[in-house]
Write a protein that holds these residues in place. Sequence first.
Motif, short mmCIF file in Angstrom:
data_model
loop_
_atom_site.label_atom_id
_atom_site.label_comp_id
_atom_site.label_asym_id
_atom_site.label_seq_id
_atom_site.Cartn_x
_atom_site.Cartn_y
_atom_site.Cartn_z
N UNK A 164 36.46 72.42 70.27
CA UNK A 164 35.74 73.43 71.06
C UNK A 164 34.56 72.81 71.81
N UNK A 165 33.97 71.77 71.21
CA UNK A 165 32.83 71.11 71.86
C UNK A 165 33.18 70.54 73.21
N UNK A 166 34.43 70.10 73.38
CA UNK A 166 34.88 69.55 74.66
C UNK A 166 34.74 70.59 75.76
N UNK A 167 35.16 71.82 75.45
CA UNK A 167 35.11 72.89 76.44
C UNK A 167 33.68 73.41 76.62
N UNK A 168 32.94 73.50 75.52
CA UNK A 168 31.56 74.00 75.63
C UNK A 168 30.70 73.07 76.47
N UNK A 169 30.91 71.74 76.35
CA UNK A 169 30.14 70.80 77.17
C UNK A 169 30.42 71.03 78.64
N UNK A 170 31.67 71.34 78.97
CA UNK A 170 32.02 71.62 80.37
C UNK A 170 31.44 72.95 80.82
N UNK A 171 31.56 73.97 79.97
CA UNK A 171 31.11 75.31 80.35
C UNK A 171 29.60 75.40 80.52
N UNK A 172 28.86 74.63 79.73
CA UNK A 172 27.40 74.77 79.74
C UNK A 172 26.72 73.93 80.81
N UNK A 173 27.49 73.24 81.64
CA UNK A 173 26.88 72.58 82.80
C UNK A 173 26.33 73.66 83.73
#
Length: 224
Positions: A164-173
Amino acid sequence: MTAQHQFPAETNQSHRKNAFYPSVEEVASIPPLYATENTPAADKVVHLHYSVGRCDWYIAEVDPESLTAFGWAEVSPGCGEWVYSNLAEMEGLNAQGYVIERDVTFEPVRAGDVPRINGTPSDRSEYQYSAPLTAEDAERLGELLGLIMATCAEVSSGKTGLPTGFFLRSYTRDEAMDALGLEFLSHIAAGDSEVTAAGKAGGWLLKVTSESLAIAVEFRRSQR
């Protein structure tokens, strides 16, 4: 490119809104390969823009014979770089119906002035609202966006096996946060409830994520 040397026929034309390849006149105005190698990256002029989901390609040089292009591309979230690509290979990519599109409204511009390349949020001034958000509204919006992103990250993780961290790092840009917030607010402005707007914004985010991942996998596979 001469009249005797035309672009190959498009294999995914039926999936696109516009032609993938630029006109002969447009190609003639683009520098050949290596012509800008001594020009600082920020000062290179990008002449074409292609995208799908959150994947982008900005083309600065083209060889019309081999269809090799040089420019800035971001295929994996947060991994934008200057690379060589092949226009024919890009045109032929089809990941579950998702294809790369050319932005026919794009005008040549200095790379350093492109928000996606220089890292600043995109200009989304076309979204207008009747009143600015209050501090309370902004706090509430932040909570809702966080919940939407967390939910979408879990769904995407379950579908792909990626953390999930992979997607959260992208989303939180910043750019992704801005886009998601504007997507949510556009539905609120249209009269939807918070629950309905959150559902639609979440669906939009999942669609964009699926498009980006699908095309990234196909693109990486084509480079092997």
